[in-house]
Design a protein around this motif. Sequence first.
Motif, short mmCIF file in Angstrom:
data_model
loop_
_atom_site.label_atom_id
_atom_site.label_comp_id
_atom_site.label_asym_id
_atom_site.label_seq_id
_atom_site.Cartn_x
_atom_site.Cartn_y
_atom_site.Cartn_z
N LEU A 6 0.95 -1.16 -0.01
CA LEU A 6 -0.03 -0.01 0.09
C LEU A 6 0.74 1.24 -0.01
CD1 LEU A 6 -2.38 -0.93 2.82
CD2 LEU A 6 -2.64 -1.26 0.21
N SER A 8 0.83 5.32 0.81
CA SER A 8 -0.33 6.39 1.86
C SER A 8 0.40 7.76 1.46
CB SER A 8 -0.28 5.98 3.16
OG SER A 8 -0.96 7.09 3.76
N LEU A 18 -6.88 0.63 4.17
CA LEU A 18 -7.22 0.40 2.75
C LEU A 18 -7.85 -0.93 2.58
CD1 LEU A 18 -7.65 1.39 -0.37
CD2 LEU A 18 -5.17 0.59 -0.46
N LEU A 20 -8.82 -3.91 0.92
CA LEU A 20 -8.72 -4.92 -0.28
C LEU A 20 -9.16 -6.23 -0.26
CD1 LEU A 20 -5.52 -3.09 -1.78
CD2 LEU A 20 -7.56 -2.78 -2.65
N SER A 76 -13.24 8.55 2.30
CA SER A 76 -13.60 7.37 1.90
C SER A 76 -14.19 7.30 0.53
CB SER A 76 -14.81 6.70 2.81
OG SER A 76 -16.08 7.45 2.91
N THR A 131 -14.06 -1.97 -4.51
CA THR A 131 -13.54 -2.19 -3.20
C THR A 131 -13.46 -0.80 -2.58
OG1 THR A 131 -11.91 -3.56 -4.21
CG2 THR A 131 -11.23 -2.55 -2.30
N ASP A 132 -14.27 -1.10 -1.30
CA ASP A 132 -14.03 0.26 -0.56
C ASP A 132 -12.70 0.63 0.25
OD1 ASP A 132 -17.32 -0.98 0.81
OD2 ASP A 132 -17.11 0.47 -0.85
N PHE A 133 -12.78 2.04 0.34
CA PHE A 133 -11.48 2.26 0.88
C PHE A 133 -11.83 3.65 1.95
CE2 PHE A 133 -11.31 5.08 -2.52
CZ PHE A 133 -10.81 6.48 -2.09
N TYR A 134 -10.98 3.42 3.04
CA TYR A 134 -11.28 4.78 4.25
C TYR A 134 -9.80 4.96 4.68
CZ TYR A 134 -12.70 6.54 8.74
OH TYR A 134 -12.63 7.41 9.64
N TYR A 135 -9.62 6.37 4.66
CA TYR A 135 -8.38 6.79 5.36
C TYR A 135 -8.63 7.98 6.31
CZ TYR A 135 -4.96 4.79 2.49
OH TYR A 135 -4.04 3.65 1.79
N ALA A 146 -6.80 7.39 -5.90
CA ALA A 146 -6.67 6.36 -5.28
C ALA A 146 -6.94 5.06 -6.32
CB ALA A 146 -8.09 6.03 -4.18
N GLY A 148 -6.28 0.53 -7.29
CA GLY A 148 -5.93 -0.93 -7.05
C GLY A 148 -4.81 -1.38 -7.90
#
Length: 220
Positions: A6, A8, A18, A20, A76, A131-135, A146, A148
Motif C-alpha cells: 500500500l 499512503s 485500505l 482490499l 472514503s 472495493t471500499d477504502f477509508y483513510y 486512489a 488498486g
Amino acid sequence: MRRHTLASTAVGLAAAVLFLCTAAYAGGTGGQGDEGHAAAAACAHGTYAWSGVVREQKLTGLADPITLKRKTESVSGVIKPLKGVSYKPHVMSTGPGVRAADAIKALGRYLGTEEPLADPSESAMPEETPTDFYYNIGDLKGSYYAWGSVGLVEADFTYTCQGGGAKPVKGYVVTWETLGGGFLSCDDRVTGDPFWRPDAAARTAARTLCPAGSPAAKSA
C-alpha cells in the motif's frame, strides 16, 4: 493472508486503512485423457529453467478523482475495477508433464518470494465487485487519487524430465505475488512503491486522475 503493498499520502500514518478484498475461485487445468495423464505422471519430477522474468505492478481499479476543498480528518470512496482487464494465474506449455500449480510454486522458489505466488485456484484480478477504502489521517485538503493494483509476475520456462527420456517442454507462466493500491496526494511526485520499481500502476493512476499540471501527473 497474501501480502498487500500500500502507498499512503501521510508520513505519520497512524490510522490509515485500505480495504482490499479477495475471494476464493474454484478453477482447474482441464482434463488430459489417459495418455496425457500417463505422460504427465512419467515426467512428474523434472526441473525448471527460467528466463524472461518480468515483475510489474498492473493497474486493476481506479476511484473517482478526489478533491477536498476544506481540511478534513478522513476520506472514503470506492475503487472500481477496470473494465476489460483480467489477470488470472495460468500456465501454458508445449507438452505433458507440467502441472500449473507445480510450475508456479517452482517460480516462487526461484524468485525467493516472501509468500507463495497465486495459483490457478485463485481469483482473477480485478474481481468484479468494487472495493471500499477509508483513510483517517487528518489535515486532508486538495486533490488526491486512489487505485488498486496487482503485482503481476510473468516468466518463460523450460521443463526437463528426470532421466532425460523426453524432450524438454517449453512454457509460460502468468501469476501474481501481491495485491496493492494506494491513496496519494496529487501535490506529491510519484516515487514508486518500495517493493516494485517503477510502480507503473501508481503512475498510470496519477496521469488519469490528477490535474494535468499537478506534481503527480507531471512526474508520472
